[in-house]
Write an enzyme that holds these catalytic residues in place. Structure first.
Site, PDB file in Angstrom:
ATOM      1  N   TYR A  64      -3.192  -0.752   3.362  1.00  0.00           N
ATOM      2  CA  TYR A  64      -2.875  -0.788   4.790  1.00  0.00           C
ATOM      3  C   TYR A  64      -3.924  -1.582   5.568  1.00  0.00           C
ATOM      4  O   TYR A  64      -5.076  -1.150   5.691  1.00  0.00           O
ATOM      5  CB  TYR A  64      -2.762   0.630   5.368  1.00  0.00           C
ATOM      6  N   HIS A 129       0.382   3.751  -5.858  1.00  0.00           N
ATOM      7  CA  HIS A 129       1.084   3.263  -4.666  1.00  0.00           C
ATOM      8  C   HIS A 129       2.259   2.332  -4.997  1.00  0.00           C
ATOM      9  O   HIS A 129       2.061   1.236  -5.500  1.00  0.00           O
ATOM     10  CB  HIS A 129       0.068   2.520  -3.780  1.00  0.00           C
TER      11      HIS A 129
END
Ligand code: NAD
Length: 324
Positions: A64, A129
Site C-alpha cells: 500500500y 497478499h
C-alpha cells in the site's frame, strides 16, 4: 457521536486464535494515499480517533503506497502511547510495488522490513497478499512453511492468506495441515452488491479459520463520491452502484452507512475491514455499527437498493493468474 461513545464497539473472536477483534476494523491502505493524498497529521488523528472509539484491529501491507501505509501506521500507533497488547496489527507479504514474490527468502526478509517500518517487535497476523497472483502450490509448500518459522521466532503470532477469488482459500486450506493457516482475508465478497463469501463461511468455520471481510464499500463503489480511477469494476457495475448511491441520497440515506450495516450484520465474520482516512469516516463507520446494534438495519431501503443492483449482483472482476 454520543451514541458511539456510550456503547462499546462489539468484539468478535477470530477463529481459533484467541484474538478478539473489533467488529469494525481499520484498513490502512488509504494511509498509503491509495484513495488520494492524506497528510501524516490527518493519518495520526484518524488512527487516534479509531482507537478511541474502540477499533483495535489495524491492517496494512508493504504494497500500500509502496510501504508508505506501513510507515505512517507505525507512526500513528506509536503516537497512541498505549501498551502494545491493546491493539492488533496485521500486515502482509509477497506483494510489492515491483511485483509478487512468495519465495521463502523474500517473505522472511519482508517481515523484518515491515517490523522496522511499523516500529514493532512482532505483528499479530502476517498474511500472504493476493495469493492468486502466485503459484498456490508454492504458497502451500514454501511460503506457509516459511511463515511457520517466523511464528516460532516470535515475529508473527498468526498466519493468514488473502485474495479475491474465493476458490483460492479452499485450495490452500485443503492442502495444509490443520491449524496452519489461522485467518483468511476476503475482499469485495461480503457487501450489498456481492455476498458470495457467505457460501464459504460453514467450510471456514469447520476448519477453525478466522474470517476477515474487507472492502464493505467495494473499494469506493458504495460511496457518494464513487470509486477511484483504478477501480477494476466494469462500467455496468460502476453505473449501478452510482445509481444506488444517488437513490439513497435522494431519500436522505447514506449508501456507505447501509453498506457497513449490511456487512456488519453477519456475526460469523470477525471484522469488517474498512479503509478510512479521516476522523469523519471513523465516526460515521463506528456510528453505523452502534446504530446497527441498537436500532437494526434499514431493511426497506436495503431491499430497494437490492432491486437497483439486481442486474449486477455478484458481478466481480478477474484477478490473478491461471493456476496449473
Ligand atoms: P473500502 O470498501 O473499505 O472503501 C474504502 C474507501 O471508502 C476509501 O476511499 C475511504 O476513504 C472511503 N470511506 C470509508 N468510510 C467511508 C464513509 N463512511 N463514507 C464515505 N466513504 C468512506 O475498500 P478498501 O480500503 O480497499 O478495503 C478496506 C481495507 O481492507 C484496506 O484498507 C486493506 O487494509 C484491506 N484490503 C485487503 C485486501 C487484500 O488483502 N487483498 C484487498 C482489499 C482491501
Amino acid at each position: 457521536m454520543a451514541a458511539a461513545n456510550s456503547i462499546p464497539l462489539e468484539l468478535r473472536p477470530l477463529g481459533n486464535t484467541g484474538l478478539k477483534l473489533s467488529s469494525v476494523g481499520f484498513g490502512a491502505s488509504p494511509l498509503g494515499n491509495v484513495f488520494g493524498p492524506v497528510s501524516e497529521s490527518d493519518a495520526i488523528a484518524t488512527v487516534r480517533q479509531a482507537f478511541r472509539l474502540g477499533i483495535n484491529f489495524f491492517d496494512t501491507s508493504p504494497y500500500y503506497g509502496g510501504t508508505l501505509s506501513e510507515k505512517v501506521l507505525g507512526i500513528a500507533l506509536k503516537a497512541l502511547e498505549v501498551p502494545r497488547n491493546e491493539y492488533i496489527v496485521a500486515t502482509k507479504c509477497g506483494r510489492y510495488m515491483d511485483g509478487f514474490d512468495f519465495s521463502a527468502e523474500r517473505v522472511t526478509r519482508s517481515i523484518d522490513e515491515s517490523l522496522e517500518r511499523l516500529q514493532l517487535d512482532y505483528v499479530d497476523i502476517l498474511q500472504c497478499h493476493d495469493i492468486e497472483f502466485g503459484s498456490l502450490d508454492q504458497i502451500v509448500n514454501e511460503t506457509i512453511p516459511a511463515l511457520l518459522k517466523l511464528k516460532e521466532a516470535g515475529k508473527i503470532r498468526f498466519i493468514g492468506i488473502t485474495g479475491l477469488p474465493l476458490e483460492i482459500f479452499t485450495y490452500v486450506l485443503d492442502r495444509v495441515p490443520p491449524r496452519t493457516v489461522d485467518v483468511v482475508l476476503s475482499y469485495c465478497h461480503y457487501g450489498i452488491n456481492d455476498s458470495t463469501l457467505e457460501d464459504l463461511l460453514p467450510y471456514l468455520k469447520s476448519k477453525g479459520v478466522g474470517v476477515i471481510s474487507a472492502s464493505p464499500l467495494s473499494m469506493g463503489l458504495l460511496t457518494e463520491n464513487g470509486p477511484p480511477e483504478w477501480h477494476p469494476a466494469s462500467p455496468e457495475l460502476k453505473a449501478a452502484c452510482k445509481a444506488a448511491a444517488a437513490y439513497c441520497k435522494e431519500k436522505g440515506r447514506n449508501i456507505s452507512k447501509l453498506a457497513m450495516q449490511y456487512s456488519l450484520s453477519n456475526k460469523d465474520i470477525s471484522t469488517i475491514l474498512v479503509g478510512m482516512n479521516s476522523i469523519q469516516q471513523v465516526d460515521e463507520n463506528v456510528a453505523a455499527a452502534v446504530e446497527l446494534a441498537t436500532i437494526g438495519k434499514d431493511e426497506k431501503t436495503l431491499s430497494e437498493i437490492d432491486d437497483i443492483l439486481k442486474p449486477v449482483k455478484t458481478q466481480t472482476w478477474p484477478s490473478g493468474i491461471q493456476q496449473s
